[in-house]
Design an enzyme around this catalytic site. Sequence first.
Site, PDB file in Angstrom:
ATOM      1  N   GLY A   1     -20.472  74.507 -28.376  1.00 28.63           N
ATOM      2  CA  GLY A   1     -21.699  73.753 -28.654  1.00 28.63           C
ATOM      3  C   GLY A   1     -22.844  74.691 -29.014  1.00 28.63           C
ATOM      4  O   GLY A   1     -24.012  74.361 -28.815  1.00 28.63           O
TER       5      GLY A   1
ATOM      6  N   SER B   1     -23.948  75.456 -31.874  1.00 30.70           N
ATOM      7  CA  SER B   1     -24.585  75.196 -33.174  1.00 30.70           C
ATOM      8  C   SER B   1     -25.922  74.482 -33.043  1.00 30.70           C
ATOM      9  O   SER B   1     -26.692  74.416 -33.998  1.00 30.70           O
ATOM     10  CB  SER B   1     -23.651  74.356 -34.053  1.00 30.70           C
ATOM     11  OG  SER B   1     -23.438  73.081 -33.470  1.00 30.70           O
TER      12      SER B   1
ATOM     13  N   ALA C   1     -21.072  61.633 -13.973  1.00 30.50           N
ATOM     14  CA  ALA C   1     -19.774  61.924 -13.345  1.00 30.50           C
ATOM     15  C   ALA C   1     -19.161  63.188 -13.940  1.00 30.50           C
ATOM     16  O   ALA C   1     -18.565  64.004 -13.227  1.00 30.50           O
ATOM     17  CB  ALA C   1     -18.828  60.732 -13.522  1.00 30.50           C
TER      18      ALA C   1
ATOM     19  N   ASP D   1     -12.759  71.087 -31.807  1.00 23.42           N
ATOM     20  CA  ASP D   1     -13.097  70.021 -30.862  1.00 23.42           C
ATOM     21  C   ASP D   1     -12.683  70.522 -29.484  1.00 23.42           C
ATOM     22  O   ASP D   1     -11.488  70.716 -29.233  1.00 23.42           O
ATOM     23  CB  ASP D   1     -12.340  68.740 -31.243  1.00 23.42           C
ATOM     24  CG  ASP D   1     -12.637  67.595 -30.282  1.00 23.42           C
ATOM     25  OD1 ASP D   1     -13.168  67.844 -29.176  1.00 23.42           O
ATOM     26  OD2 ASP D   1     -12.330  66.446 -30.628  1.00 23.42           O
ATOM     27  N   VAL D   2     -13.641  70.721 -28.600  1.00 24.24           N
ATOM     28  CA  VAL D   2     -13.332  71.343 -27.303  1.00 24.24           C
ATOM     29  C   VAL D   2     -12.498  70.460 -26.380  1.00 24.24           C
ATOM     30  O   VAL D   2     -12.045  70.922 -25.338  1.00 24.24           O
ATOM     31  CB  VAL D   2     -14.612  71.795 -26.552  1.00 24.24           C
ATOM     32  CG1 VAL D   2     -15.256  72.988 -27.225  1.00 24.24           C
ATOM     33  CG2 VAL D   2     -15.587  70.648 -26.380  1.00 24.24           C
TER      34      VAL D   2
ATOM     35  N   ILE E   1     -34.441  69.398 -21.407  1.00 30.60           N
ATOM     36  CA  ILE E   1     -34.664  70.534 -22.295  1.00 30.60           C
ATOM     37  C   ILE E   1     -34.795  70.010 -23.720  1.00 30.60           C
ATOM     38  O   ILE E   1     -33.989  69.175 -24.146  1.00 30.60           O
ATOM     39  CB  ILE E   1     -33.477  71.531 -22.211  1.00 30.60           C
ATOM     40  CG1 ILE E   1     -33.152  71.879 -20.746  1.00 30.60           C
ATOM     41  CG2 ILE E   1     -33.749  72.772 -23.046  1.00 30.60           C
ATOM     42  CD1 ILE E   1     -34.267  72.499 -19.940  1.00 30.60           C
TER      43      ILE E   1
ATOM     44  N   TYR F   1     -21.755  60.006 -17.824  1.00 29.55           N
ATOM     45  CA  TYR F   1     -22.224  61.366 -18.095  1.00 29.55           C
ATOM     46  C   TYR F   1     -22.421  62.139 -16.779  1.00 29.55           C
ATOM     47  O   TYR F   1     -21.947  63.270 -16.622  1.00 29.55           O
ATOM     48  CB  TYR F   1     -23.541  61.301 -18.876  1.00 29.55           C
ATOM     49  CG  TYR F   1     -24.233  62.630 -19.044  1.00 29.55           C
ATOM     50  CD1 TYR F   1     -23.749  63.558 -19.965  1.00 29.55           C
ATOM     51  CD2 TYR F   1     -25.360  62.970 -18.295  1.00 29.55           C
ATOM     52  CE1 TYR F   1     -24.372  64.786 -20.125  1.00 29.55           C
ATOM     53  CE2 TYR F   1     -25.992  64.185 -18.448  1.00 29.55           C
ATOM     54  CZ  TYR F   1     -25.491  65.094 -19.372  1.00 29.55           C
ATOM     55  OH  TYR F   1     -26.110  66.307 -19.528  1.00 29.55           O
TER      56      TYR F   1
ATOM     57  N   SER G   1     -25.734  69.869 -15.328  1.00 32.56           N
ATOM     58  CA  SER G   1     -26.989  69.128 -15.500  1.00 32.56           C
ATOM     59  C   SER G   1     -27.525  68.776 -14.122  1.00 32.56           C
ATOM     60  O   SER G   1     -26.783  68.821 -13.132  1.00 32.56           O
ATOM     61  CB  SER G   1     -26.730  67.834 -16.287  1.00 32.56           C
ATOM     62  OG  SER G   1     -27.918  67.061 -16.395  1.00 32.56           O
TER      63      SER G   1
ATOM     64  N   LYS H   1     -20.816  65.716 -15.244  1.00 35.67           N
ATOM     65  CA  LYS H   1     -21.629  66.901 -14.904  1.00 35.67           C
ATOM     66  C   LYS H   1     -21.409  67.295 -13.439  1.00 35.67           C
ATOM     67  O   LYS H   1     -21.397  68.482 -13.102  1.00 35.67           O
ATOM     68  CB  LYS H   1     -23.102  66.629 -15.209  1.00 35.67           C
ATOM     69  CG  LYS H   1     -23.379  66.407 -16.695  1.00 35.67           C
ATOM     70  CD  LYS H   1     -23.344  67.711 -17.458  1.00 35.67           C
ATOM     71  CE  LYS H   1     -22.500  67.703 -18.676  1.00 35.67           C
ATOM     72  NZ  LYS H   1     -22.498  68.978 -19.407  1.00 35.67           N
TER      73      LYS H   1
HETATM   74  P1  NAP Z   1     -27.030  68.888 -28.500  1.00 31.39           P
HETATM   75  O1  NAP Z   1     -28.328  69.385 -28.979  1.00 31.39           O
HETATM   76  O2  NAP Z   1     -26.602  67.508 -28.871  1.00 31.39           O
HETATM   77  O3  NAP Z   1     -25.859  69.918 -28.905  1.00 31.39           O
HETATM   78  C1  NAP Z   1     -24.549  69.668 -28.501  1.00 31.39           C
HETATM   79  C2  NAP Z   1     -23.631  70.748 -29.037  1.00 31.39           C
HETATM   80  O4  NAP Z   1     -22.282  70.493 -28.596  1.00 31.39           O
HETATM   81  C3  NAP Z   1     -23.575  70.777 -30.550  1.00 31.39           C
HETATM   82  O5  NAP Z   1     -23.388  72.108 -30.976  1.00 31.39           O
HETATM   83  C4  NAP Z   1     -22.339  69.946 -30.863  1.00 31.39           C
HETATM   84  O6  NAP Z   1     -21.831  70.265 -32.153  1.00 31.39           O
HETATM   85  C5  NAP Z   1     -21.423  70.392 -29.737  1.00 31.39           C
HETATM   86  N1  NAP Z   1     -20.341  69.456 -29.430  1.00 31.39           N
HETATM   87  C6  NAP Z   1     -20.447  68.156 -29.023  1.00 31.39           C
HETATM   88  N2  NAP Z   1     -19.229  67.629 -28.858  1.00 31.39           N
HETATM   89  C7  NAP Z   1     -18.329  68.604 -29.164  1.00 31.39           C
HETATM   90  C8  NAP Z   1     -16.913  68.675 -29.189  1.00 31.39           C
HETATM   91  N3  NAP Z   1     -16.134  67.618 -28.882  1.00 31.39           N
HETATM   92  N4  NAP Z   1     -16.324  69.845 -29.566  1.00 31.39           N
HETATM   93  C9  NAP Z   1     -17.077  70.908 -29.888  1.00 31.39           C
HETATM   94  N5  NAP Z   1     -18.422  70.919 -29.869  1.00 31.39           N
HETATM   95  C10 NAP Z   1     -19.027  69.768 -29.517  1.00 31.39           C
HETATM   96  O7  NAP Z   1     -26.963  68.910 -26.908  1.00 31.39           O
HETATM   97  P2  NAP Z   1     -27.797  69.778 -25.837  1.00 31.39           P
HETATM   98  O8  NAP Z   1     -28.951  68.967 -25.414  1.00 31.39           O
HETATM   99  O9  NAP Z   1     -28.015  71.163 -26.322  1.00 31.39           O
HETATM  100  O10 NAP Z   1     -26.740  69.799 -24.644  1.00 31.39           O
HETATM  101  C11 NAP Z   1     -25.845  70.889 -24.477  1.00 31.39           C
HETATM  102  C12 NAP Z   1     -25.282  70.860 -23.064  1.00 31.39           C
HETATM  103  O11 NAP Z   1     -26.367  70.875 -22.142  1.00 31.39           O
HETATM  104  C13 NAP Z   1     -24.456  69.601 -22.746  1.00 31.39           C
HETATM  105  O12 NAP Z   1     -23.356  69.967 -21.949  1.00 31.39           O
HETATM  106  C14 NAP Z   1     -25.416  68.740 -21.944  1.00 31.39           C
HETATM  107  O13 NAP Z   1     -24.753  67.916 -21.034  1.00 31.39           O
HETATM  108  C15 NAP Z   1     -26.212  69.820 -21.226  1.00 31.39           C
HETATM  109  N6  NAP Z   1     -27.553  69.369 -20.789  1.00 31.39           N
HETATM  110  C16 NAP Z   1     -28.542  69.120 -21.692  1.00 31.39           C
HETATM  111  C17 NAP Z   1     -29.796  68.725 -21.246  1.00 31.39           C
HETATM  112  C18 NAP Z   1     -30.951  68.499 -22.177  1.00 31.39           C
HETATM  113  O14 NAP Z   1     -32.037  68.120 -21.690  1.00 31.39           O
HETATM  114  N7  NAP Z   1     -30.846  68.710 -23.455  1.00 31.39           N
HETATM  115  C19 NAP Z   1     -30.026  68.566 -19.871  1.00 31.39           C
HETATM  116  C20 NAP Z   1     -28.979  68.817 -18.979  1.00 31.39           C
HETATM  117  C21 NAP Z   1     -27.755  69.226 -19.453  1.00 31.39           C
HETATM  118  P3  NAP Z   1     -20.980  69.195 -33.029  1.00 31.39           P
HETATM  119  O15 NAP Z   1     -21.562  67.837 -32.754  1.00 31.39           O
HETATM  120  O16 NAP Z   1     -21.115  69.657 -34.427  1.00 31.39           O
HETATM  121  O17 NAP Z   1     -19.578  69.317 -32.522  1.00 31.39           O
END
Ligand code: NAP
Length: 259
Positions: free
Chosen positions: A14, A16, A159, A64-65, A190, A157, A143, A161
Amino acid sequence: MLTSIQGKTVIVTGGSKGIGKGIASVFAKQGAKVMIAARGESSAKEAIEEIKTAGGTAEYYLCDVSNWEQVQALVDHTENTFGPVDILCANAGTFPQKKIVDLSPEAWDDIMSTNLKSTFLCVKACIPQFEKLGKGRVVVTSSITGPITGYPGWAHYGATKAGQLGFMKTAAMELARYNTTINAVMPGNIVTEGLASLGEDYLNSMAAAIPLKRLGAVEDIANAALFFASDEAAYITGQQMVIDGGQTLPECVEAVDEI
Ligand code: NAP
């Protein structure tokens, strides 16, 4: 400080977008060789171009992870490109919002695969790398939602995390024989592409509920991940760090207004 990251091979799933992109760029700034894994090519390409323009080393691999064969291919490709994997940042995840009453069993399975099964698959695929090196680091992106807090629409979700943390505890014991640590960052809210899609009202209400009065930046999480991945954190394993601007501290809504 944290010079131990220099020259290390790092996979950021993830990487990207959002938090993963922040992790990738902070590790690259410290001299790591970063492999970004994601499904979409355009954002992955853009992310590595940004890192390269800033003088860092990065490549991407489309994967795809939640798919075991693709995860194994990611690890093989990373080893062939940069050498054995020193550090895995298992960060990829999605957070579709759906209340339980509307949540289909298929949607439940999907998020379990993307967020939780993927953590297991990525760790499993990297074990031979850590064994080869005689050491390794895993940083999981969990999270606050699930392990600490709840929010309508995120039962599935949450569950995943909380499940990542449950996985981590036993993984920490099993990985110890490979001199490898595994720890988790627990972000609050974030600012990322994923979070922005939830809308301005959501972002404003969240910022108002945070003692530090702002949403987090991706670098806030990346710096914590960097610490867990460093030699300096060698004796920390199976632990979790909340990075949320104090969001989970107030006893009630009014407590934030008292600040
Ligand atoms: P984001 O901006 O939507 O980015 C998600 C990333 O994961 C993208 O690079 C996406 O690329 C990749 N991804 C999604 N499904 C995938 C799959 N099946 N295989 C490979 N890559 C995949 O999300 P984010 O906010 O940065 O969140 C990243 C992590 O932080 C997540 O685990 C989320 O639960 C955690 N988190 C985020 C927040 C927040 O406030 N943002 C808070 C707590 C926890 P593609 O779609 O191109 O595959």
